[in-house]
Write an enzyme that holds these catalytic residues in place. Structure first.
Site, mmCIF file in Angstrom:
data_model
loop_
_atom_site.group_PDB
_atom_site.id
_atom_site.type_symbol
_atom_site.label_atom_id
_atom_site.label_comp_id
_atom_site.label_asym_id
_atom_site.label_seq_id
_atom_site.Cartn_x
_atom_site.Cartn_y
_atom_site.Cartn_z
ATOM 1 N N LYS A 136 0.819 -1.213 0.000
ATOM 2 C CA LYS A 136 0.000 0.000 0.000
ATOM 3 C C LYS A 136 0.853 1.263 0.000
ATOM 4 O O LYS A 136 0.611 2.185 -0.778
ATOM 5 C CB LYS A 136 -0.942 0.012 1.203
ATOM 6 N N CYS B 244 -3.980 10.898 1.535
ATOM 7 C CA CYS B 244 -3.167 9.696 1.340
ATOM 8 C C CYS B 244 -1.800 9.975 0.725
ATOM 9 O O CYS B 244 -0.776 9.812 1.367
ATOM 10 C CB CYS B 244 -3.924 8.719 0.463
HETATM 11 N N1 SAJ Z 1 -2.552 14.537 -9.094
HETATM 12 C C1 SAJ Z 1 -1.710 15.228 -9.990
HETATM 13 N N2 SAJ Z 1 -1.378 14.618 -11.169
HETATM 14 C C2 SAJ Z 1 -1.851 13.367 -11.488
HETATM 15 C C3 SAJ Z 1 -2.692 12.673 -10.561
HETATM 16 C C4 SAJ Z 1 -3.033 13.287 -9.371
HETATM 17 O O1 SAJ Z 1 -1.285 16.356 -9.742
HETATM 18 O O2 SAJ Z 1 -1.537 12.888 -12.595
HETATM 19 C C5 SAJ Z 1 -2.914 15.176 -7.817
HETATM 20 C C6 SAJ Z 1 -4.432 15.346 -7.636
HETATM 21 O O3 SAJ Z 1 -4.848 16.585 -8.160
HETATM 22 C C7 SAJ Z 1 -4.587 15.286 -6.111
HETATM 23 C C8 SAJ Z 1 -3.480 14.339 -5.684
HETATM 24 O O4 SAJ Z 1 -2.541 14.290 -6.769
HETATM 25 O O5 SAJ Z 1 -4.376 16.555 -5.532
HETATM 26 C C9 SAJ Z 1 -3.945 12.913 -5.349
HETATM 27 O O6 SAJ Z 1 -4.746 12.480 -6.387
HETATM 28 P P1 SAJ Z 1 -5.113 10.909 -6.613
HETATM 29 O O7 SAJ Z 1 -5.760 10.817 -7.931
HETATM 30 O O8 SAJ Z 1 -3.931 10.079 -6.387
HETATM 31 O O9 SAJ Z 1 -6.222 10.649 -5.516
HETATM 32 P P2 SAJ Z 1 -6.290 10.034 -4.047
HETATM 33 O O10 SAJ Z 1 -5.193 10.533 -3.235
HETATM 34 O O11 SAJ Z 1 -7.671 10.258 -3.581
HETATM 35 O O12 SAJ Z 1 -6.182 8.457 -4.281
HETATM 36 C C10 SAJ Z 1 -5.013 7.722 -4.113
HETATM 37 C C11 SAJ Z 1 -5.131 6.519 -5.058
HETATM 38 N N3 SAJ Z 1 -3.898 5.804 -5.060
HETATM 39 C C12 SAJ Z 1 -3.354 5.384 -6.230
HETATM 40 O O13 SAJ Z 1 -3.884 5.602 -7.294
HETATM 41 C C13 SAJ Z 1 -2.078 4.611 -6.124
HETATM 42 C C14 SAJ Z 1 -6.292 5.631 -4.591
HETATM 43 O O14 SAJ Z 1 -6.333 4.450 -5.359
HETATM 44 C C15 SAJ Z 1 -6.064 5.235 -3.117
HETATM 45 O O15 SAJ Z 1 -7.134 4.453 -2.651
HETATM 46 C C16 SAJ Z 1 -5.982 6.503 -2.288
HETATM 47 O O16 SAJ Z 1 -4.892 7.294 -2.736
HETATM 48 C C17 SAJ Z 1 -5.767 6.091 -0.814
HETATM 49 O O17 SAJ Z 1 -6.771 6.119 -0.087
HETATM 50 O O18 SAJ Z 1 -4.680 5.718 -0.470
#
Ligand code: SAJ
Length: 438
Positions: free
Chosen positions: A216, A270
């Site tokens: 994780k 996260c």
């Molecule tokens: N972000 C970027 N560029 C990207 C993708 C995201 O700048 O290409 C930014 C988003 O705007 C946001 C942050 O990163 O501010 C996090 O975005 P996220 O899409 O990773 O969303 P989370 O944090 O809600 O979800 C993550 C996911 N983890 C992965 O994809 C490995 C989700 O599957 C997990 O369940 C979650 O963390 C968790 O609970 O751990």
């Protein structure tokens, strides 16, 4: 141990096992509802009495749009299969207990286990021997052996099945995304599979606890490092006269290559912390490690956006900036570790007045036109679909100066030009075909 795993397995299979869930937030509450919906008798424990009261009325305390959750809570509470309480004593008869409490990091990026230790200690005091305790919170490698087991005490089976949910998709993620069942023995892991197969349709892989801890934290740290790469590429492109979005488009054309999206920052509960949980095993070296450097790159993006605003509209007395989007993720109301919060405070430090708009966040819901009115620059910080409806020509007329920083590559540049905006797009150098020069 008074109860064998085989006996535990049997009462899980016939759904007569009593289940407890500690922490009724974004992870614990939907899990408790799905277990109750699978016909288990579920007792949920939370420190927040108001949250407990709401749940016992069949009302969801989770804000924001969570498809199906409100109905499910109503259903399982009125069916008497889920009840919430603040008293750990109500878990004394539980056969299986899920722990879903927060696991933050402190200002020095070290894991803080206070909530986890407290939950384990209070549970260990009341729980009957032979019960199975499963930690769903994301934890640093070695936490089950180093923190959970000592705090819980002996006589229990222990497992770690890290949550994999995102706000706005809690129930669908829990029902469909595969899970890792890390058990203190292969038999414990198999028993966890029996429990989770009651509502998880995705694959259930068995492993030991350490592997589950690593899986994780690694998957979220990998995402953080990948986002940091995209952000660094954006900074380099701005430096050398390039266009990171065009570069990304051409790189990702080749199957198997996937440069993520640069942007105004990385928020949420996260990603910003799970990297530090993984890096914690590096001790003092964590900060300068790949994980630490990636964190610093991503944490620096709101400040970079503020600098782009400064290039378009130098701060003068009464300068006003409109920030579009405050939640950490598009089409969500979740503001935990919001990059916009960091940007807004940076802009205020620079002397700007800041107006914030967000269609999902109660405090900033108003009319977008009110935020834009009389402003000297706007910043698109969150790619909410609602902003697709924004009439750029009207917006430009509302502003004192039609200037915009697009921190998500959200708008079509020809539309910004046609509407008369002076604009900067994150990752695009002024010379790379946008009229940034003032
Ligand atoms: N972000 C970027 N560029 C990207 C993708 C995201 O700048 O290409 C930014 C988003 O705007 C946001 C942050 O990163 O501010 C996090 O975005 P996220 O899409 O990773 O969303 P989370 O944090 O809600 O979800 C993550 C996911 N983890 C992965 O994809 C490995 C989700 O599957 C997990 O369940 C979650 O963390 C968790 O609970 O751990």
């Amino acid at each position: 141990m008074t109860r064998s795993l085989a006996e535990l397995r049997a009462i899980i299979d016939d759904r007569s096992a009593k289940v407890g869930v500690i922490g009724l937030g974004y992870v614990g509450l939907p899990a408790a509802c799905l277990l109750a919906d699978a016909r288990f008798d579920v007792a949920g424990v939370d420190l927040k009495a108001d949250r407990v009261q709401l749940i016992n009325k069949g009302v969801s305390p989770i804000e924001g749009d969570e498809p199906g959750l409100a109905e499910l809570i109503q259903g399982v509470v009125s069916a008497g299969r889920l009840r919430a309480t603040t008293a750990y004593d109500d878990l004394a008869s539980a056969d299986v207990v899920l722990i879903c409490v927060e696991t933050p990091v402190d200002a020095d990026h070290r894991p803080r286990f206070a909530a986890l230790k407290a939950a384990c200690a209070q549970l260990g005091r009341v729980l009957k021997e032979g019960a199975l305790v499963i930690v769903e919170s994301t934890i640093a490698p070695g936490t089950i052996d180093g923190v959970v087991r000592p705090a819980l005490g002996s006589g229990f089976h222990i497992g770690h099945c890290p949550e994999r949910v995102m706000p706005g998709k809690l129930l669908s993620n829990m029902r469909t995304v595969s899970r890792v069942c890390g058990g203190s023995s292969p038999e414990v892991a198999q028993t966890m599979v029996a429990l989770y197969s009651s509502y998880v349709g995705g694959e259930l892989d068995t492993a030991d606890c350490l592997t589950a801890e690593l899986v994780k934290t690694a998957e979220n740290a990998f995402r953080d490092v990948s986002i940091a790469f995209a952000n660094l590429l954006a900074l380099i492109c701005e430096q050398v006269g390039g266009d990171a979005w065009r570069v990304r488009e051409l790189v990702n054309k080749v199957p198997g290559r996937n440069v993520l999206l640069p942007g105004g920052g990385v928020g949420g509960h996260c990603i910003p912390k799970d990297s530090w949980l993984l890096a914690s095993s590096l001790g003092e070296a964590a900060d300068n490690s790949l994980l630490g450097v990636a964190r610093h790159v991503n944490d620096g993006m709101p400040g970079h956006v503020a600098a782009l605003v400064g290039e378009l509209a130098a701060p003068r007395h009464g300068s006003r900036v409109a920030v579009l989007g405050f939640s950490y993720l598009e089409n969500s109301d979740d503001t935990r570790n919001s990059p916009s919060e960091v940007l807004a405070s940076r802009l205020r430090d620079l002397g700007y007045d800041v107006a914030i708009h967000d269609p999902f966040v109660e405090a900033y819901r108003g009319e977008v036109a009110d935020a834009l009115k009389g402003s000297d620059c706007a910043v698109l910080m969150v790619a909410h679909s609602a902003y697709r409806q924004l009439d750029l020509a009207k917006a430009a007329k509302l502003m004192r100066h039609p200037r915009l920083v697009d921190a998500r590559g959200f708008f079509r540049r020809q539309d910004l030009q046609a509407a008369g905006f002076d604009y900067r797009v994150i990752g695009v150098a002024p010379s790379a075909g946008s009229s940034a020069a003032r």
